[in-house]
Structure formats: C-alpha cells, structure tokens
Design an enzyme around this catalytic site. Sequence first.
Site, mmCIF file in Angstrom:
data_model
loop_
_atom_site.group_PDB
_atom_site.id
_atom_site.type_symbol
_atom_site.label_atom_id
_atom_site.label_comp_id
_atom_site.label_asym_id
_atom_site.label_seq_id
_atom_site.Cartn_x
_atom_site.Cartn_y
_atom_site.Cartn_z
ATOM 1 N N LYS A 149 -7.837 -4.779 21.901
ATOM 2 C CA LYS A 149 -9.061 -5.111 21.164
ATOM 3 C C LYS A 149 -9.585 -6.476 21.569
ATOM 4 C CE LYS A 149 -8.431 -2.252 17.064
ATOM 5 N NZ LYS A 149 -8.204 -2.211 15.619
ATOM 6 N N LYS B 134 -7.438 7.861 23.714
ATOM 7 C CA LYS B 134 -7.271 8.536 22.421
ATOM 8 C C LYS B 134 -8.622 8.669 21.716
ATOM 9 C CE LYS B 134 -6.594 4.540 19.559
ATOM 10 N NZ LYS B 134 -5.897 3.664 18.724
ATOM 11 N N LYS C 21 -12.500 5.920 16.511
ATOM 12 C CA LYS C 21 -13.766 5.622 15.836
ATOM 13 C C LYS C 21 -14.598 4.649 16.659
ATOM 14 C CE LYS C 21 -11.274 5.685 11.515
ATOM 15 N NZ LYS C 21 -10.430 4.757 10.782
#
Length: 328
Positions: free
Chosen positions: A116, A197, A200
Amino acid sequence: MNEATRPRAFSGIQPSGALHLGNYLGAIRNWVRMQATTDGVYCIVDLHALSVPQPPGTIRQATIDLAADLLAIGIDPEESILFVQSQVPEHTELAWHLQCVAAFGELRRMTQFKDKSERADFVSAGLFTYPTLQAADIALYDTDVVPVGDDQRQHVEFTRDIVTRFNNRFGDVLVVPEHRIPTAGDRIMDLQAPESKMSKSTDSPQGIVYLTDPPADIEKKLKRAVTDNDAEVAFDPTGKPGVSNLLTILAVATDSDPDTVAKGYSQYGPLKTDAAEALIEMLRPFQERRAELDEPTTIELLHAGADKARERATVVMDRVRAAVNLLA
Ligand code: TYM
C-alpha cells in the site's frame, strides 16, 4: 455448547467499498458458518479504513451499508456481536499498548504496508501502525480463532507475536489467537487480472463480482473473465490462474473442491456459465434479505452490539492497565 465453553471467534472488515466475492468466500461465509460452534464477535473497522484517505463524507454511510450487508448475509445479532470499531474506544487504547511492544522493523516488514505504501503518494503513520490496531481488535475479546482470507495471514501471525511478547513482559494477560483460513476460496482473484487478488481498491470493476450485482451483471462478468490461451480445463493456480480462479469459485459456491470440479469440464464456456449460475443462486437469498433491511433498524442493532462489545472490552482493558501498572 454454552457461551462460556465455546471458542471465541473475532474478525473485522473495512467499510471501504462494496462487498465482493473475495470478502464473502474468503471470510464472511465462515463467520456465518462458525456461529453454530463459536462465540462470535464481528467488527466493522472504520478506524482502519481511515488509515488511507476516504472520499469526504462517505464513511458513516459505508459503515451502515456494510452492517446491513452483513446482517443480510446471515450474521445474526442474537448469536454474535456485530458492532463498529470506533464505538468502542478501548480498541485504540489497547493498540497504544501493543505499539509500545511492537518493533519498528517488524511493522516495516508487513507486506500489506509495503504494497500500500509503494502505491500511495501520502503514507500515514496510521497505515504503518495498522497491524497493532488489528492486534488490539483481536486481543480485546480474548479471541481464540480469527476467520480471515489468506491476505490477513501475516497480520494474524504478527498479532500472535506481539501478544506473546506482551504476555512475556507483563504476565499472562492476553489470549494468543489462531487464524482460520479456508482451504479453497482463501484467495479469490480478479476476473480480469487473475494474478492479483479481487480487491475493493482495484480499478477494474469488471474484474470484481459485488454481492449486490444483478444476475445479468454476474453472467456478463463471468463470461468475459480472462482465461488462458490453451483450452484445457485444469486446476493449476500458477500456470493457469484464470481458469483455476473460475474452478475455485464454482467449487466453493457448490461446496466441492476445484480438482473434482475440473474433471467435469473440457471447455471454458460451460464452466463460465455454470459458475455464473452457481453464484446467482448462492447470492439470491442475500439479495432478497438485503432489500428488506432498513437503516434505522440497522443502526439500532449496531448500537446494541457496541454496548455488548464494550462490556467485554472493559474487562480485558482493566486487566491490561493493572498488568502494565498504571494508576487505577
Ligand atoms: P478487508 O476489509 O480487506 O477484508 C475483509 C475480509 O475479506 C478477506 N478477503 C479475501 N478473501 C479471499 N479472497 C480475496 N480476494 C479477499 N479479499 C478480502 C480478507 O482476508 C478479510 O478476512 N485488516 C483487515 C480487517 C481487520 C481484521 C481485524 C481482520 C481489522 N481488524 C481483526 C481480522 C481480525 C482487512 O483489511 O480486511
């Protein structure tokens, strides 16, 4: 089994974007199933969502919508505690204590932080200490088992490490938890980019099946799912990630296993059609119940859940304060 003898389960989910198939097959389906055998506590982790900037003015509504989704999926407030993290301030209090036993180096090694922070222009201190808040969530309820998808494995292992370290320093205060990761469905991949994966935060909405998707959208997304160049149907997640993802989805939706499912197909077309059909059937009861839930009822249930959660959190937090030797 009565409440006192059941193992305690805890898990959390961020209110950042609509629920997708990965969340359901990797985690939430197990939460629902485990209600029969565990004492479950399920948390909407709104404070975790704030570790990356959220669109202004959206988190409150996202929290309510996610709660309604979870209720419609089958989290039963009579069986389990369902609540919102920010309504139980003990989470951030325990997180501080765990930050004081966590090492800078071990937080820096967390793969989710690395992923991230590499992608972000602004990296908050909250994103860095994120796993200590997650560890606090878990430890605050004397949790034995944490049902999650594979991407949370490292965070639960980190929780075990720092809870053990805390106990070594301050006495036998906190319970050391274990993760519960499903054998199939632990990592549902993006339909358009099956090497990543389903998430969201992706920018390929065609690659994600949302639990609220109407049947026609599910059919379209499955039909367009990326497969491979050769036409052989076989379960091989490394060599054939697209087909393997479809096999996993169909297997998990029908309570089978991907290798067995693979034997029933020689072409991609029928596999895609059957996977879409299985998903539509699997999601139908959720979609019907979801349409019936209203917002005031959902908010009321969340407040009642927070009251129950706070009752338990207070007991553990009192233990922690005493063990650390703070002035009572
Ligand atoms: P979150 O909100 O990203 O995801 C919620 C749950 O869904 C699982 N999941 C998946 N499983 C399989 N395939 C996928 N593609 C997929 N995408 C998501 C996740 O593994 C997770 O179980 N840090 C956590 C939230 C959290 C938490 C906790 C979890 C906060 N405190 C305490 C457990 C215990 C997270 O961001 O999950």
